[in-house]
Design a protein around this motif. Structure first.
Motif, PDB file in Angstrom:
ATOM      1  N   SER A   1       0.834  -1.197   0.000  1.00  0.00           N
ATOM      2  CA  SER A   1       0.000   0.000   0.000  1.00  0.00           C
ATOM      3  C   SER A   1       0.875   1.256   0.000  1.00  0.00           C
ATOM      4  O   SER A   1       0.629   2.203  -0.751  1.00  0.00           O
ATOM      5  CB  SER A   1      -0.931  -0.016   1.213  1.00  0.00           C
ATOM      6  OG  SER A   1      -1.775   1.103   1.207  1.00  0.00           O
ATOM      7  N   TYR A   2       1.921   1.255   0.820  1.00  0.00           N
ATOM      8  CA  TYR A   2       2.841   2.403   0.912  1.00  0.00           C
ATOM      9  C   TYR A   2       3.448   2.708  -0.462  1.00  0.00           C
ATOM     10  O   TYR A   2       3.499   3.865  -0.875  1.00  0.00           O
ATOM     11  CB  TYR A   2       3.952   2.126   1.930  1.00  0.00           C
ATOM     12  CG  TYR A   2       5.021   3.195   1.924  1.00  0.00           C
ATOM     13  CD1 TYR A   2       4.842   4.382   2.629  1.00  0.00           C
ATOM     14  CD2 TYR A   2       6.189   3.039   1.182  1.00  0.00           C
ATOM     15  CE1 TYR A   2       5.800   5.378   2.596  1.00  0.00           C
ATOM     16  CE2 TYR A   2       7.149   4.028   1.139  1.00  0.00           C
ATOM     17  CZ  TYR A   2       6.957   5.203   1.851  1.00  0.00           C
ATOM     18  OH  TYR A   2       7.905   6.201   1.807  1.00  0.00           O
TER      19      TYR A   2
ATOM     20  N   ARG B   1       2.307   1.914  -3.422  1.00  0.00           N
ATOM     21  CA  ARG B   1       1.283   2.370  -4.374  1.00  0.00           C
ATOM     22  C   ARG B   1       0.948   3.834  -4.106  1.00  0.00           C
ATOM     23  O   ARG B   1       0.809   4.620  -5.024  1.00  0.00           O
ATOM     24  CB  ARG B   1       0.024   1.518  -4.273  1.00  0.00           C
ATOM     25  CG  ARG B   1       0.109   0.229  -5.072  1.00  0.00           C
ATOM     26  CD  ARG B   1      -1.247  -0.441  -5.220  1.00  0.00           C
ATOM     27  NE  ARG B   1      -1.824  -0.858  -3.957  1.00  0.00           N
ATOM     28  CZ  ARG B   1      -1.536  -1.999  -3.332  1.00  0.00           C
ATOM     29  NH1 ARG B   1      -0.683  -2.848  -3.843  1.00  0.00           N
ATOM     30  NH2 ARG B   1      -2.120  -2.294  -2.191  1.00  0.00           N
ATOM     31  N   SER B   2       0.782   4.175  -2.833  1.00  0.00           N
ATOM     32  CA  SER B   2       0.432   5.535  -2.443  1.00  0.00           C
ATOM     33  C   SER B   2       0.859   5.728  -0.993  1.00  0.00           C
ATOM     34  O   SER B   2       0.254   5.161  -0.084  1.00  0.00           O
ATOM     35  CB  SER B   2      -1.083   5.743  -2.564  1.00  0.00           C
ATOM     36  OG  SER B   2      -1.480   6.894  -1.845  1.00  0.00           O
ATOM     37  N   ALA B   3       1.918   6.525  -0.783  1.00  0.00           N
ATOM     38  CA  ALA B   3       2.463   6.692   0.570  1.00  0.00           C
ATOM     39  C   ALA B   3       1.398   7.165   1.552  1.00  0.00           C
ATOM     40  O   ALA B   3       1.335   6.714   2.695  1.00  0.00           O
ATOM     41  CB  ALA B   3       3.644   7.669   0.552  1.00  0.00           C
ATOM     42  N   GLU B   4       0.538   8.057   1.103  1.00  0.00           N
ATOM     43  CA  GLU B   4      -0.500   8.617   1.976  1.00  0.00           C
ATOM     44  C   GLU B   4      -1.488   7.549   2.436  1.00  0.00           C
ATOM     45  O   GLU B   4      -2.076   7.650   3.509  1.00  0.00           O
ATOM     46  CB  GLU B   4      -1.226   9.745   1.237  1.00  0.00           C
ATOM     47  CG  GLU B   4      -2.165  10.545   2.084  1.00  0.00           C
ATOM     48  CD  GLU B   4      -1.494  11.273   3.238  1.00  0.00           C
ATOM     49  OE1 GLU B   4      -2.076  11.281   4.346  1.00  0.00           O
ATOM     50  OE2 GLU B   4      -0.404  11.832   3.056  1.00  0.00           O
ATOM     51  N   SER B   5      -1.669   6.490   1.641  1.00  0.00           N
ATOM     52  CA  SER B   5      -2.669   5.472   1.959  1.00  0.00           C
ATOM     53  C   SER B   5      -2.423   4.792   3.297  1.00  0.00           C
ATOM     54  O   SER B   5      -3.362   4.311   3.935  1.00  0.00           O
ATOM     55  CB  SER B   5      -2.721   4.414   0.854  1.00  0.00           C
ATOM     56  OG  SER B   5      -1.542   3.620   0.869  1.00  0.00           O
TER      57      SER B   5
ATOM     58  N   GLN C   1       5.203  14.009  -3.213  1.00  0.00           N
ATOM     59  CA  GLN C   1       4.419  14.240  -4.421  1.00  0.00           C
ATOM     60  C   GLN C   1       2.923  14.095  -4.179  1.00  0.00           C
ATOM     61  O   GLN C   1       2.116  14.532  -4.972  1.00  0.00           O
ATOM     62  CB  GLN C   1       4.883  13.373  -5.571  1.00  0.00           C
ATOM     63  CG  GLN C   1       4.612  11.890  -5.413  1.00  0.00           C
ATOM     64  CD  GLN C   1       5.197  11.098  -6.575  1.00  0.00           C
ATOM     65  OE1 GLN C   1       5.885  11.633  -7.434  1.00  0.00           O
ATOM     66  NE2 GLN C   1       4.935   9.806  -6.584  1.00  0.00           N
ATOM     67  N   GLU C   2       2.550  13.500  -3.043  1.00  0.00           N
ATOM     68  CA  GLU C   2       1.124  13.333  -2.735  1.00  0.00           C
ATOM     69  C   GLU C   2       0.598  14.436  -1.834  1.00  0.00           C
ATOM     70  O   GLU C   2      -0.566  14.469  -1.521  1.00  0.00           O
ATOM     71  CB  GLU C   2       0.894  11.969  -2.085  1.00  0.00           C
ATOM     72  CG  GLU C   2       1.231  10.825  -3.020  1.00  0.00           C
ATOM     73  CD  GLU C   2       0.970   9.476  -2.392  1.00  0.00           C
ATOM     74  OE1 GLU C   2       0.141   9.389  -1.477  1.00  0.00           O
ATOM     75  OE2 GLU C   2       1.603   8.511  -2.840  1.00  0.00           O
ATOM     76  N   HIS C   3       1.484  15.312  -1.374  1.00  0.00           N
ATOM     77  CA  HIS C   3       1.043  16.379  -0.463  1.00  0.00           C
ATOM     78  C   HIS C   3       0.943  17.694  -1.167  1.00  0.00           C
ATOM     79  O   HIS C   3       1.568  17.999  -2.098  1.00  0.00           O
ATOM     80  CB  HIS C   3       2.034  16.508   0.713  1.00  0.00           C
ATOM     81  CG  HIS C   3       1.778  15.463   1.750  1.00  0.00           C
ATOM     82  ND1 HIS C   3       0.948  15.653   2.806  1.00  0.00           N
ATOM     83  CD2 HIS C   3       2.257  14.201   1.878  1.00  0.00           C
ATOM     84  CE1 HIS C   3       0.925  14.570   3.539  1.00  0.00           C
ATOM     85  NE2 HIS C   3       1.713  13.664   2.996  1.00  0.00           N
TER      86      HIS C   3
ATOM     87  N   HIS D   1       8.648  10.383  -3.160  1.00  0.00           N
ATOM     88  CA  HIS D   1       7.413   9.585  -3.228  1.00  0.00           C
ATOM     89  C   HIS D   1       6.379  10.123  -2.230  1.00  0.00           C
ATOM     90  O   HIS D   1       5.196  10.245  -2.558  1.00  0.00           O
ATOM     91  CB  HIS D   1       7.754   8.129  -2.925  1.00  0.00           C
ATOM     92  CG  HIS D   1       6.584   7.192  -2.847  1.00  0.00           C
ATOM     93  ND1 HIS D   1       5.736   6.960  -3.920  1.00  0.00           N
ATOM     94  CD2 HIS D   1       6.129   6.404  -1.840  1.00  0.00           C
ATOM     95  CE1 HIS D   1       4.809   6.081  -3.560  1.00  0.00           C
ATOM     96  NE2 HIS D   1       5.025   5.722  -2.315  1.00  0.00           N
ATOM     97  N   GLU D   2       6.817  10.465  -1.034  1.00  0.00           N
ATOM     98  CA  GLU D   2       5.895  10.958  -0.017  1.00  0.00           C
ATOM     99  C   GLU D   2       5.452  12.388  -0.281  1.00  0.00           C
ATOM    100  O   GLU D   2       4.306  12.746  -0.047  1.00  0.00           O
ATOM    101  CB  GLU D   2       6.535  10.852   1.376  1.00  0.00           C
ATOM    102  CG  GLU D   2       6.715   9.432   1.811  1.00  0.00           C
ATOM    103  CD  GLU D   2       7.226   9.283   3.234  1.00  0.00           C
ATOM    104  OE1 GLU D   2       7.325  10.300   3.962  1.00  0.00           O
ATOM    105  OE2 GLU D   2       7.511   8.139   3.636  1.00  0.00           O
TER     106      GLU D   2
END
Length: 177
Positions: free
Chosen positions: A67-68, A70-74, A175-177, A172-173
């Protein structure tokens, strides 16, 4: 411990997991995860794994890691895998630093070695915090990649062999914020 008070050693299982940062070797027992080792080689983006009859905590750890990546925020909404490494069972400076990092520095954020030393109530222990990061038995779950230099430089990872991995994880972390 068994019923008669004698120490019963853990029965370890391990599983390999391909990730974007290389092969991950996860080992643990029925009580939790003991170690995660990142093999620094050509990374594949395949997140496949073949968990043949894994203990539930190792299965959960594999799902958490998949899960991490695929999407760190998940993983913010997932239960953290239970850790059962001896370093984390003790009431020590090392255990305190690792638990503080795990619970107080969320995905997408960083903390300096100095700030982490202050968070555990020992502001002069900056070098000691660095030593704890080098000995972290469960990277990614205890996110030592989120600890950076006060100057803003990312600092070393895996003794310098994994500096590119630390950069990848931070990117990676973020880019989702």
């Amino acid at each position: 411990q068994s019923n008669n008070g004698a120490y019963t050693p853990c029965v370890l299982q391990s599983v390999s997991l391909q990730s974007p940062v290389g092969e991950l070797q996860v080992s643990g027992c029925e009580k939790g995860v003991h170690t995660i080792t990142i093999t620094v080689e050509t990374a594949e983006s395949d997140l496949s794994c073949h968990p043949a009859e894994l203990k539930p905590e190792l299965q959960h750890c594999v799902k958490w890691l998949q899960s991490y990546f695929r999407s760190a925020e998940s993983v913010s909404s997932l239960r953290l895998p239970v850790l059962h490494h001896q370093l984390l069972q003790e009431d020590s400076f090392t255990a305190c630093v690792l638990r503080t990092l795990q619970t107080r520095v969320p995905v997408g954020q960083t903390v300096s070695y100095k700030q982490l030393a202050e968070m555990v109530g020992n502001p002069k222990a900056i070098r000691a915090v660095g030593g704890v990061m080098r000995r972290n038995p469960v990277p990614l779950i205890v996110p030592c990649h989120r600890v950076v230099c006060s100057s803003g430089a990312s600092g070393r990872y895996m003794g310098g062999r994994g500096d590119h991995i630390k950069q990848w994880l931070l990117f990676h972390e973020r880019q989702e914020h």
